[in-house]
Motif scaffolding. Structure first.
Motif, PDB file in Angstrom:
ATOM      1  N   GLN A 186       1.137  -1.355  -0.155  1.00  9.39           N
ATOM      2  CA  GLN A 186      -0.346  -0.384   0.014  1.00  9.39           C
ATOM      3  C   GLN A 186       0.923   1.072   0.354  1.00  9.39           C
ATOM      4  N   LEU A 187       0.963   2.401  -0.916  1.00 12.48           N
ATOM      5  CA  LEU A 187       1.707   3.393  -1.245  1.00 12.48           C
ATOM      6  C   LEU A 187       0.762   4.661  -0.642  1.00 12.48           C
ATOM      7  N   THR A 188       1.408   5.367   0.010  1.00 16.09           N
ATOM      8  CA  THR A 188       0.700   7.047  -0.300  1.00 16.09           C
ATOM      9  C   THR A 188       0.578   7.686  -1.457  1.00 16.09           C
ATOM     10  N   PRO A 189       0.273   8.557  -0.923  1.00 11.40           N
ATOM     11  CA  PRO A 189      -0.696   9.680  -2.457  1.00 11.40           C
ATOM     12  C   PRO A 189       0.319  10.206  -3.278  1.00 11.40           C
ATOM     13  N   LYS A 190       1.549  10.356  -1.914  1.00 12.36           N
ATOM     14  CA  LYS A 190       3.263  10.745  -2.408  1.00 12.36           C
ATOM     15  C   LYS A 190       4.024  10.327  -3.443  1.00 12.36           C
ATOM     16  N   GLN A 191       4.233   8.376  -2.690  1.00 13.43           N
ATOM     17  CA  GLN A 191       4.541   7.700  -2.781  1.00 13.43           C
ATOM     18  C   GLN A 191       4.752   7.288  -4.365  1.00 13.43           C
ATOM     19  N   LYS A 192       3.251   7.443  -4.399  1.00 12.88           N
ATOM     20  CA  LYS A 192       2.294   6.741  -6.248  1.00 12.88           C
ATOM     21  C   LYS A 192       3.048   7.971  -7.208  1.00 12.88           C
ATOM     22  N   ALA A 193       2.874   9.326  -6.635  1.00 12.39           N
ATOM     23  CA  ALA A 193       3.538  10.400  -7.437  1.00 12.39           C
ATOM     24  C   ALA A 193       4.996  10.375  -7.977  1.00 12.39           C
ATOM     25  N   LYS A 195       7.028   7.690  -7.573  1.00 10.99           N
ATOM     26  CA  LYS A 195       7.076   5.685  -7.825  1.00 10.99           C
ATOM     27  C   LYS A 195       8.137   5.616  -9.374  1.00 10.99           C
TER      28      LYS A 195
END
Length: 231
Positions: A186-193, A195
């Motif tokens: 599970q990724l945070t929105p910041k991690q997804k951006a 990635k």
């Protein structure tokens, strides 16, 4: 494909993909067993179907290496008494959300590196012509962009799946029999951006022994300590 599947295979551990089903069965599911049972089964099946069963076993680990979906390291681990030495295939769980077949393709990609270390010729160029030819033979098309038309050799080379090819058929058979990526991070929105963000002018290269260097994306260099290419 059907003929090879008649041979003895490990059982697939049942998994529950939805929160609803998991909530009623969570006590019966061990995350470690579920995760590694599926990967162990997948390695054995792909070895049998794509490599005629000739590959030795390898230790599969999870490593979060930036910009990499996985990597291979030759003779990385030994048993405590030093009798057994094994290779490592590392998979990056940050990319498991791409799907079951993509994760299987990363596993097969690293298995080609393992094949080359045991049966081929390793060079300073990590993804050389021999490696590329073996990839093509199992139904994975090398590409430095991961798309059609990309360069097939070099230090940093990904791949895409040949539709209807050997790997595609093998993966479909595995998935139909119940293979799944057991757990997705599970990724945070910041991690997804962030990635897939890369710095094209300054790339970090690592060796499995822990040494690191920085250079341009096309940099080709070997580790002085263990004589293997930086990736």
């Amino acid at each position: 494909m059907t003929k090879s599947s008649n041979k003895s295979e490990a059982e697939i551990v049942p998994l529950y993909r939805t929160k609803e089903s998991l909530s009623s069965n969570w006590r019966t599911v061990d995350p470690t067993t579920a995760t590694y049972a599926h990967l162990r089964h997948a390695y054995g099946f792909l070895n049998l179907v794509l490599f005629a069963g000739q590959l030795p076993s390898s230790l599969i680990t999870f490593q979060r290496k930036a910009g990499s979906m996985g990597y291979f390291c030759h003779k990385k681990f030994t048993s405590y008494d030093g009798v057994i030495i094994t290779d490592e295939i590392a998979l990056n769980p940050l990319h498991f959300a791409l799907g079951d077949k993509e994760t299987l393709s990363t596993l097969a990609h690293e298995m080609v590196h393992l094949w080359q270390h045991h049966f081929g010729n390793v060079t300073a160029t990590l993804h050389n012509e021999q490696w590329a030819a073996k990839m093509l033979s199992i139904g994975l098309i090398p590409s430095h962009t991961g798309k059609v038309g990309g360069r097939q050799t070099g230090q940093r080379v990904s791949h895409y799946i040949d539709p209807g090819g050997k790997f595609d058929q093998a993966a479909d058979e595995l998935i139909a029999k119940g293979f799944v990526v057991a757990y997705v991070e599970q990724l945070t929105p910041k991690q997804k951006a962030l990635k897939f963000k890369k710095n094209a002018s300054k790339t970090r290269f690592s060796c499995c022994c822990g040494q690191r260097i920085w250079g341009k994306p096309e940099t080709a260099a070997n580790c002085d300590r263990c004589k293997t290419p930086f990736v």
